[in-house]
Design a protein around this motif. Structure first.
Motif, PDB file in Angstrom:
ATOM      1  N   VAL A 128       0.863  -1.173   0.000  1.00  0.00           N
ATOM      2  CA  VAL A 128       0.000   0.000   0.000  1.00  0.00           C
ATOM      3  C   VAL A 128       0.905   1.230   0.000  1.00  0.00           C
ATOM      4  O   VAL A 128       1.732   1.390   0.904  1.00  0.00           O
ATOM      5  N   LEU A 129       0.764   2.082  -1.011  1.00  0.00           N
ATOM      6  CA  LEU A 129       1.602   3.267  -1.132  1.00  0.00           C
ATOM      7  C   LEU A 129       0.806   4.532  -0.845  1.00  0.00           C
ATOM      8  O   LEU A 129      -0.340   4.660  -1.264  1.00  0.00           O
ATOM      9  N   ASN A 144      -0.350  12.397  -8.038  1.00  0.00           N
ATOM     10  CA  ASN A 144      -1.652  11.752  -7.906  1.00  0.00           C
ATOM     11  C   ASN A 144      -1.472  10.246  -7.996  1.00  0.00           C
ATOM     12  O   ASN A 144      -0.360   9.754  -8.240  1.00  0.00           O
ATOM     13  N   ALA A 145      -2.559   9.503  -7.792  1.00  0.00           N
ATOM     14  CA  ALA A 145      -2.444   8.041  -7.746  1.00  0.00           C
ATOM     15  C   ALA A 145      -2.032   7.441  -9.094  1.00  0.00           C
ATOM     16  O   ALA A 145      -1.089   6.642  -9.154  1.00  0.00           O
ATOM     17  N   PHE A 183       3.903  -1.063   3.799  1.00  0.00           N
ATOM     18  CA  PHE A 183       3.455   0.314   3.627  1.00  0.00           C
ATOM     19  C   PHE A 183       4.667   1.174   3.273  1.00  0.00           C
ATOM     20  O   PHE A 183       5.772   0.960   3.790  1.00  0.00           O
ATOM     21  N   GLY A 184       4.461   2.155   2.397  1.00  0.00           N
ATOM     22  CA  GLY A 184       5.537   3.061   2.057  1.00  0.00           C
ATOM     23  C   GLY A 184       4.995   4.358   1.488  1.00  0.00           C
ATOM     24  O   GLY A 184       3.808   4.459   1.152  1.00  0.00           O
ATOM     25  N   THR A 185       5.853   5.351   1.366  1.00  0.00           N
ATOM     26  CA  THR A 185       5.459   6.636   0.777  1.00  0.00           C
ATOM     27  C   THR A 185       6.299   6.893  -0.460  1.00  0.00           C
ATOM     28  O   THR A 185       7.410   6.377  -0.605  1.00  0.00           O
ATOM     29  N   ILE A 186       5.756   7.698  -1.371  1.00  0.00           N
ATOM     30  CA  ILE A 186       6.457   8.039  -2.600  1.00  0.00           C
ATOM     31  C   ILE A 186       6.034   9.443  -3.032  1.00  0.00           C
ATOM     32  O   ILE A 186       4.904   9.858  -2.800  1.00  0.00           O
ATOM     33  N   LEU A 212       0.770  -4.756  -5.907  1.00  0.00           N
ATOM     34  CA  LEU A 212       0.233  -3.503  -5.380  1.00  0.00           C
ATOM     35  C   LEU A 212      -1.227  -3.701  -4.977  1.00  0.00           C
ATOM     36  O   LEU A 212      -2.033  -4.187  -5.773  1.00  0.00           O
ATOM     37  N   ASN A 213      -1.561  -3.353  -3.754  1.00  0.00           N
ATOM     38  CA  ASN A 213      -2.956  -3.414  -3.302  1.00  0.00           C
ATOM     39  C   ASN A 213      -3.691  -2.116  -3.590  1.00  0.00           C
ATOM     40  O   ASN A 213      -4.847  -2.134  -4.028  1.00  0.00           O
TER      41      ASN A 213
END
Length: 392
Positions: A157-158, A263-264, A256-259, A291-292
């Protein structure tokens, strides 16, 4: 886990040998006065630039502190004592350093995420205040679908967005929801640690790069031996980080991570940009299957006293249609597929803006300013049902 403002023990250890050494909080530094001022006015960010007074962001707006402009010598006296030997070396070698810092105010510790940098030959700082409690989904005004994104057994989940968009707070809220509802082992690898979790049902281990482990690569190598159910791997900054996180997702972990992405849908391209062209087809296949969901977020100030800002949220869930489009290199059709996939919990930025306008949290003018499709939002506000064209 404390900040690594550094203490005498850390400074004397220095370098790689300082890994695992407990840092004492530095106390009484001159810069602490500015951090305390930021706390008093409930600011979110503190900016220090040579030739300008200290500047604090309050409710999204920058306001200068009533003080003289800071000289280069004064800036060095303010910033250099904050760093231990490791961060000083990073700062000198790389032109910047990231670390956490703790200030005591009214007998309580307050935690900050600090970035020191060089601009036009002068040292500067931007620091973000880390909230002392982790708000729940309702407290953050997040959509109900967020709960569903926490219950996957594996996959990724990003959280996408620019700096200061609230990604870290949203992920912290998600992990804390798991902490209150499931018996899991949560392992975080952060640079630096921001939110410190209080264990409820979960066993939680938080590792900070440079303090608890030398670097991200070693941390991830250790992680697979530490029996995590859920991993937070921090920001996806490069090919190695994303590859390792994706491998963890493929091998039965929820990651879980951030980028950084606007936008998606554009997150797919942002991930591909981390890799050479020759790897893109294999990467698309891996993303399609592992990818969820991608949640993109912006913060927008409100027209009410509370909350001061609300998250404008876009949610892209990997259903069969999304996977097909990604595998077939049809990224330009992802927004229309999201519009059609609202029954699966998906939403676009305009859906979020529309909801907050209806609740009278934000102004139409502010919403139009950040809307990716103003005409579509105007149609929604007139009650016209906006349908997407065929996508397949």
């Amino acid at each position: 886990m404390g900040g690594h403002g550094g203490g005498d023990k850390a400074a004397s250890a220095g370098g790689a040998s300082s890994i695992g050494v407990v840092r004492d909080f530095k106390k009484g530094l001159e810069v602490d006065k500015l951090f305390k001022q930021m706390i008093k006015v409930n600011g979110s960010d503190l900016h220090l630039k040579v030739g300008k007074p200290a500047t604090i962001r309050v409710r999204g707006d920058l306001t200068e502190v009533n003080m003289p402009a800071i000289t280069k010598d004064q800036m060095e006296q303010l910033l250099m004592p904050m760093m231990d030997e490791r961060n000083m070396n990073i700062f000198k070698n790389e032109g910047g350093a990231d670390f956490s810092y703790v200030v005591e105010h009214d007998g309580e510790p307050w935690r900050f995420r600090v970035n020191l940098f060089i601009q036009m030959g002068n040292p500067g700082m931007v620091s973000r205040k880390v909230e002392r409690s982790i708000p729940d989904f309702n407290g953050l005004n997040l959509p109900p679908i967020m709960e569903s994104l926490c219950v996957y057994d594996q996959g990724m989940v990003l959280l996408a967005g620019v700096t200061g968009s609230g990604k870290s707070t949203t992920i912290a809220s998600m992990l804390n929801w798991v902490n209150h509802n499931y018996t899991k082992h949560i392992l975080t690898i952060e640079d630096p640690i921001e939110f410190v979790y209080t264990q409820q049902k979960c066993l939680i281990n938080q590792r900070e790069i440079g303090i608890d482990v030398k670097d991200f690569e070693i941390a991830m190598k250790h992680a697979v031996r530490q029996d995590p159910d859920i991993m937070l791997v921090g920001e996806m900054r490069d090919m190695e980080t994303f590859s390792t996180a994706m491998h963890a997702a493929e091998t039965g972990h929820l990651v879980f991570g951030t980028i950084h992405a606007s936008n998606a849908p554009s997150t797919i391209g942002r991930i591909l940009d981390l890799f050479p062209q020759s790897m893109h087809s294999a990467l698309r296949s891996s993303m399609g299957f592992n990818l969820n969901a991608i949640v993109a977020q912006k913060l927008l100030k409100t027209i009410v006293d509370k909350p001061k800002r609300v998250p404008i949220i876009e949610v892209m869930i990997m259903n069969a249609t999304m996977r097909k489009l990604i595998l077939e290199h049809k990224d330009e059709k992802l927004p229309d597929a999201m519009r059609i996939g609202k029954d699966d919990g998906m939403q676009l930025f305009n859906d979020s803006l529309y909801g907050f306008i209806q609740r009278e949290f934000i102004s139409r003018a502010d919403a139009f300013e950040i809307s990716p499709n103003i005409e579509q939002l105007k149609m929604m506000l007139k009650g016209i049902d906006v349908k997407g064209p065929g996508i397949l």
